[in-house]
Motif scaffolding. Structure first.
Motif, short mmCIF file in Angstrom:
data_model
loop_
_atom_site.label_atom_id
_atom_site.label_comp_id
_atom_site.label_asym_id
_atom_site.label_seq_id
_atom_site.Cartn_x
_atom_site.Cartn_y
_atom_site.Cartn_z
N ASP A 141 0.81 -1.21 0.00
CA ASP A 141 0.00 0.00 0.00
C ASP A 141 0.84 1.27 0.00
O ASP A 141 0.44 2.28 -0.57
CB ASP A 141 -0.96 0.02 1.19
CG ASP A 141 -2.25 -0.72 0.91
OD1 ASP A 141 -2.34 -1.38 -0.15
OD2 ASP A 141 -3.18 -0.64 1.72
N GLU B 206 -6.95 4.89 1.47
CA GLU B 206 -7.01 3.67 2.29
C GLU B 206 -8.46 3.30 2.63
O GLU B 206 -8.78 2.12 2.75
CB GLU B 206 -6.16 3.84 3.55
CG GLU B 206 -4.67 3.96 3.27
CD GLU B 206 -4.03 2.74 2.62
OE1 GLU B 206 -4.67 1.68 2.46
OE2 GLU B 206 -2.84 2.86 2.24
N VAL C 91 -10.22 -0.40 2.02
CA VAL C 91 -10.98 -1.19 3.00
C VAL C 91 -12.41 -1.43 2.49
O VAL C 91 -12.89 -2.57 2.49
CB VAL C 91 -10.99 -0.51 4.39
CG1 VAL C 91 -11.91 -1.24 5.36
CG2 VAL C 91 -9.57 -0.44 4.95
N TYR D 208 -12.39 -3.77 -0.83
CA TYR D 208 -12.23 -5.21 -0.60
C TYR D 208 -13.43 -5.82 0.11
O TYR D 208 -13.82 -6.95 -0.17
CB TYR D 208 -10.94 -5.52 0.15
CG TYR D 208 -9.75 -5.59 -0.78
CD1 TYR D 208 -9.69 -6.53 -1.80
CD2 TYR D 208 -8.70 -4.70 -0.65
CE1 TYR D 208 -8.62 -6.59 -2.66
CE2 TYR D 208 -7.62 -4.74 -1.50
CZ TYR D 208 -7.58 -5.69 -2.51
OH TYR D 208 -6.52 -5.74 -3.37
N SER E 272 -12.65 -9.39 7.26
CA SER E 272 -11.37 -8.90 6.72
C SER E 272 -11.13 -7.42 7.04
O SER E 272 -10.02 -6.93 6.83
CB SER E 272 -11.32 -9.10 5.21
OG SER E 272 -12.25 -8.25 4.56
N ASN F 290 -7.51 -5.31 7.17
CA ASN F 290 -7.32 -4.28 6.15
C ASN F 290 -7.09 -2.91 6.78
O ASN F 290 -6.36 -2.09 6.21
CB ASN F 290 -8.51 -4.24 5.19
CG ASN F 290 -8.47 -5.37 4.19
OD1 ASN F 290 -7.42 -5.94 3.91
ND2 ASN F 290 -9.63 -5.71 3.65
N GLN G 234 -3.48 -2.91 7.72
CA GLN G 234 -2.72 -2.75 6.47
C GLN G 234 -2.77 -1.29 6.01
O GLN G 234 -1.77 -0.72 5.59
CB GLN G 234 -3.33 -3.66 5.39
CG GLN G 234 -2.78 -3.47 4.01
CD GLN G 234 -1.36 -3.98 3.87
OE1 GLN G 234 -1.00 -4.96 4.48
NE2 GLN G 234 -0.57 -3.32 3.07
#
Length: 170
Positions: free
Chosen positions: A40, A112, A116, A119, A136, A140, A143
């Motif tokens: 990222d 970002e 999130v 996904y 998830s 995420n 991440q």
């Protein structure tokens, strides 16, 4: 003009490769599931350094290659779109906010959030996981935070060292 186009194309290819390597080589195990990587930060750097279109292409292609070459082909189309949109949003917002430090931070946060939400939506709707895709989100978010912080630090280090001025990509 032609020289700038070739320069951007070559640097975009380099950033796509760097995004792949940063995603695959630097993997930090996460207690949330899977691992956290540096992909990222390269996605954000691609947008900030190359602009929306070349940066979006580099981010999308490099990230998609990771999925294709590592057994996650079902995520590849979503990854291409999500990571490309992240870089495009980061580049456009940073420019709209005057290429100032706060603008880069805000553009990174928005990018970002796209990751999130993207996904989650991709897994829930297109992969058929439904609300189970929400599992998830914590991973995420970790991440995203790591990618944002490291991306900002690297970008401002490159900017301070005048490397970006020498590349003359914008």
């Amino acid at each position: 003009m032609k020289d700038m186009r070739i320069r951007k194309m070559v640097f975009a290819a380099l950033m796509a490769a760097l995004t792949y390597v940063a995603t695959m080589v630097v993997q930090i195990p996460s207690p949330m599931q899977g691992y956290v990587n540096l992909g990222d930060c390269c996605v954000l750097l691609s947008g900030w350094m190359l602009g929306p279109w070349w940066g979006g292409a580099a981010a999308g292609i490099g990230s998609m290659l990771t999925d294709l070459l590592n057994g996650y082909a079902h995520y590849a189309p979503g990854t291409f779109v999500i990571k490309g949109c992240m870089a495009i949003a980061a580049a456009l917002l940073a420019k709209a906010m005057g290429n100032k430090a706060a603008g880069y931070a805000v553009s990174g946060v928005v990018a970002e959030v796209i990751m999130v939400a993207g996904y989650f939506g991709y897994a829930a709707l297109l992969l058929g996981k439904g609300i189970g895709a929400a599992a998830s989100i914590p991973g995420n978010l970790v991440q995203a935070a790591m990618g944002l912080v490291i991306g900002l630090v690297l970008f401002f280090l490159l900017k301070r060292s005048k490397v970006l001025d020498k590349l003359a990509l914008q």
